[in-house]
Design a protein around this motif. Structure first.
Motif, PDB file in Angstrom:
ATOM      1  N   ALA A 195       0.861  -1.193   0.000  1.00  0.00           N
ATOM      2  CA  ALA A 195       0.000   0.000   0.000  1.00  0.00           C
ATOM      3  C   ALA A 195       0.887   1.230   0.000  1.00  0.00           C
ATOM      4  O   ALA A 195       1.878   1.300   0.735  1.00  0.00           O
ATOM      5  CB  ALA A 195      -0.889  -0.004   1.225  1.00  0.00           C
ATOM      6  N   ILE A 196       0.589   2.154  -0.832  1.00  0.00           N
ATOM      7  CA  ILE A 196       1.381   3.388  -0.922  1.00  0.00           C
ATOM      8  C   ILE A 196       0.744   4.422   0.009  1.00  0.00           C
ATOM      9  O   ILE A 196      -0.445   4.708  -0.085  1.00  0.00           O
ATOM     10  CB  ILE A 196       1.420   3.911  -2.367  1.00  0.00           C
ATOM     11  N   LYS A 197       1.562   4.992   0.915  1.00  0.00           N
ATOM     12  CA  LYS A 197       1.031   5.948   1.901  1.00  0.00           C
ATOM     13  C   LYS A 197       1.307   7.349   1.462  1.00  0.00           C
ATOM     14  O   LYS A 197       2.245   7.656   0.808  1.00  0.00           O
ATOM     15  CB  LYS A 197       1.633   5.685   3.275  1.00  0.00           C
TER      16      LYS A 197
END
Length: 133
Positions: free
Chosen positions: A131-133
């Motif tokens: 997941a890209i934050k």
């Protein structure tokens, strides 16, 4: 001098002639590989060796088998030795499998000149999406 030239030719021909030795043939490792869903099964023919003289190494999908061969044969007539043959050497065979091996679960046995390897397939690593934050 024609006699000297003939002698030189004869001597040179004798030196150039290949010498054949009556020596035992170097054995080869014959390998059969089969597989099912869970493992590879390898049968390797290595006759005339002790199991202590066989080495198997596994790295990923690479398998290497080597063995020390020690053969001695004596032909006697009573107490007189007519002929003695000795062969010491090493045979080796390496090959790749279609999938990596779970080397921690691999098993080997040797009986009647045949090495049997049971090489479980390593479970393929599951991919993970970050997941890209």
């Amino acid at each position: 001098n024609p006699v000297d030239d003939a002698f030189d030719d004869l001597f040179r021909g004798f030196l150039m002639r290949p010498v054949r030795y009556d020596s035992p043939q170097t054995p080869q490792i014959k390998v059969d590989v089969s597989e099912d869903d869970k493992a590879f099964l390898v049968h390797a023919e290595i006759p005339g060796v002790k199991k202590e003289d066989i080495k198997v190494s596994i790295e990923g999908n690479q398998v290497a088998i080597s063995a020390e061969i020690k053969k001695e044969k004596e032909i006697k007539d009573g107490e007189k030795v007519l002929r003695s043959e000795r062969y010491f050497g090493q045979v080796a065979r390496a090959f790749s499998l279609a999938q990596d091996v779970d080397d921690a679960s691999a098993e080997a046995s040797y009986k009647d000149g045949v090495l049997v390897l049971t090489l479980p397939k390593r479970a393929s690593s599951s991919s993970r999406t970050l997941a890209i934050k």
